[in-house]
Write an enzyme that holds these catalytic residues in place. Structure first.
Site, PDB file in Angstrom:
ATOM      1  N   ARG A  52      12.710   1.250 -47.898  1.00 27.01           N
ATOM      2  CA  ARG A  52      12.631   2.608 -47.031  1.00 27.01           C
ATOM      3  C   ARG A  52      14.350   2.769 -46.607  1.00 27.01           C
ATOM      4  NH1 ARG A  52      12.086   2.059 -41.854  1.00 27.01           N
ATOM      5  NH2 ARG A  52      10.853   0.263 -42.211  1.00 27.01           N
ATOM      6  N   TYR A 106       5.873  31.482 -50.195  1.00 29.19           N
ATOM      7  CA  TYR A 106       5.244  30.060 -50.554  1.00 29.19           C
ATOM      8  C   TYR A 106       3.801  29.599 -49.639  1.00 29.19           C
ATOM      9  CZ  TYR A 106       2.825  25.475 -52.417  1.00 29.19           C
ATOM     10  OH  TYR A 106       2.381  24.322 -52.536  1.00 29.19           O
ATOM     11  N   ASP A 178      14.895  27.297 -50.084  1.00 28.83           N
ATOM     12  CA  ASP A 178      13.990  27.340 -51.220  1.00 28.83           C
ATOM     13  C   ASP A 178      14.408  27.480 -52.016  1.00 28.83           C
ATOM     14  OD1 ASP A 178      12.104  26.130 -52.541  1.00 28.83           O
ATOM     15  OD2 ASP A 178      10.416  26.257 -50.506  1.00 28.83           O
ATOM     16  N   LYS A 203       8.113  20.939 -59.371  1.00 26.90           N
ATOM     17  CA  LYS A 203       8.199  21.229 -60.070  1.00 26.90           C
ATOM     18  C   LYS A 203       9.170  21.835 -61.787  1.00 26.90           C
ATOM     19  CE  LYS A 203       4.599  22.964 -57.395  1.00 26.90           C
ATOM     20  NZ  LYS A 203       5.865  23.721 -56.255  1.00 26.90           N
TER      21      LYS A 203
END
Ligand SMILES: *Cc1c(COP(=O)(O)O)cnc(C)c1O
Length: 394
Positions: A52, A106, A178, A203
């Site tokens: 982490r 989006y 974005d 994507k």
């Protein structure tokens, strides 16, 4: 040694002899050191001790994305949405601040931003950034954040990032883009003036629909605090996902070039067929933002991208659903950026949570189909889509 000890210790020494061409997937969430001082330093981030805090596969991907973006630093997350949330948190907006976000972007991002803004009592102002009044709207709103999408969903409008970023910076606002729809090859928002660039790596960057992920890139002064926050929030990208995504990066320049070439060929074939209405592809002179796209997209390097949208010539949702069922090569999947062609009915997928009136205002009709153009032969895809249009009307 007893079997219980052997079962744990045998075969646990990593091979260090050679340098593998295909790097390893570091599945270990925990590492140890023979030297206690080294472990001590690792726990401060000087090495790998706990997954982490730092993880080798995530870091390799981050280095690759930073290099492609021309960014000082990059930080990776378990999904595009967690990347967006982390980006928002890093800006520490306060009660009364204004954040301007795409009205035609989006849908899931908008839902998340609405929720985050209401938690902090930040005013969210929805804006179509391709509208002629967008610059004046920024000047009037005096925002602390201007959040753009490189190419909007599903109508593929292309905002002028250069002009908008300059107007926003004039007022001291942070600018984030974005750029998921463009990929790091299709647009370099940092060089157009943005402070932060975000991608859902799910994507184009991954390109094969086999891993979720998100990245944010920018100056070290913005990214390093996000990396520090991620140690506590724990939404680092996992090793398998980072590995698969980096594997996607290796072919990203070639894929984006090919996706764009195929998309342009498909757009021309659909346009000249006379069977579709309102074809939207930024690479066609008929697209309202074609001239802007030429300036803000990396057209020389990777064309106008692999996404387009069109309307079926007539009918409504029933015809659109028949179209989805009639495609044979393309797949009716609610995503984009795959090597396979994906088709989507916007009104029931990405714009599903909008009211019919909101969709109407955004120009998303029941006949609108978005296409993420794959790497199949573009003429075979054109024939497939045209036969599916014919069957949808029967
Ligand atoms: C898919 C997508 C996201 C969200 O990314 P996930 O990886 O699904 O969390 C954000 N922005 C855009 C433009 C997207 O297409």
């Amino acid at each position: 040694m007893k079997p219980s000890t052997l079962a744990i210790t045998a075969g646990s020494t990593p091979a260090r002899a050679a340098l593998p061409v295909a790097g390893p997937i570091h599945v270990s969430a925990v590492s140890y050191y023979d030297d206690a001082a080294e472990l001590d330093a690792a726990l401060d981030g000087g090495g790998y001790a706990y997954g982490r805090i730092r993880a080798p596969n995530a870091e390799s991907l981050e280095q690759a994305i930073a290099a492609l973006e021309g960014a000082e630093a990059c930080v990776s997350y378990a999904s595009g949405m967690s990347a967006l949330r982390a980006l928002w948190d890093s800006l520490a907006l306060r009660e009364g601040d204004v954040a301007m976000v795409p009205a035609d972007g989006y849908g899931a991002s908008l839902s998340l931003l609405k929720r985050l803004a209401s938690e902090r009592r930040v005013t969210l102002q929805l804006q179509r950034f391709t509208a002629p009044e967008a610059l004046a709207a920024i000047a009037a709103a005096k925002p602390k954040l201007v959040f753009l999408e490189s190419v909007t969903n599903p109508l593929l409008s292309v905002p002028d990032v250069t002009a908008l970023a300059s107007a926003a910076h004039h007022l001291g606002a942070a600018v984030a883009v974005d750029a998921t729809f463009s990929s790091p090859l299709g647009q370099r928002p940092l060089s157009l003036g943005a402070d932060l660039v975000l991608h859902s790596t799910t994507k184009w960057i991954n390109g094969h629909s086999d891993a979720l992920g998100g990245v944010v890139s920018g100056a070290k002064t913005r990214i390093e605090p996000m990396r520090a926050a991620r140690i506590l929030t724990g939404d680092i990208l996992g090793p398998f996902e980072a590995y698969l995504t980096l594997r996607g990066v290796r072919t990203l320049p070639l894929r984006m070039k090919a996706h764009s070439e195929h998309a342009l060929a498909l757009a021309k074939a659909l346009e000249s067929s006379g069977k579709v209405a309102n074809l939207r592809y930024p690479g066609l002179p008929s697209h309202p933002d074609h001239a802007v796209a030429r300036r803000v997209l990396e057209v020389e390097q990777s064309g106008f991208g692999g996404l387009m949208a069109f309307e079926l010539p007539k009918g409504g949702r029933a015809e659109a659903f028949r179209f989805l069922e009639a495609v044979k090569l393309a797949r009716p999947a609610p995503s984009l950026g795959d090597v396979a062609t994906l088709v989507m009915h916007a009104a029931s997928a990405s714009a599903r949570r909008m009211t019919p009136e909101e969709r109407e205002r955004a120009g998303i009709s029941e006949r609108l189909i978005r296409v993420s153009v794959g790497l199949e032969d573009p003429m075979e895809i054109a024939a497939d889509l045209l036969q599916a249009i014919d069957s949808s009307l029967r």
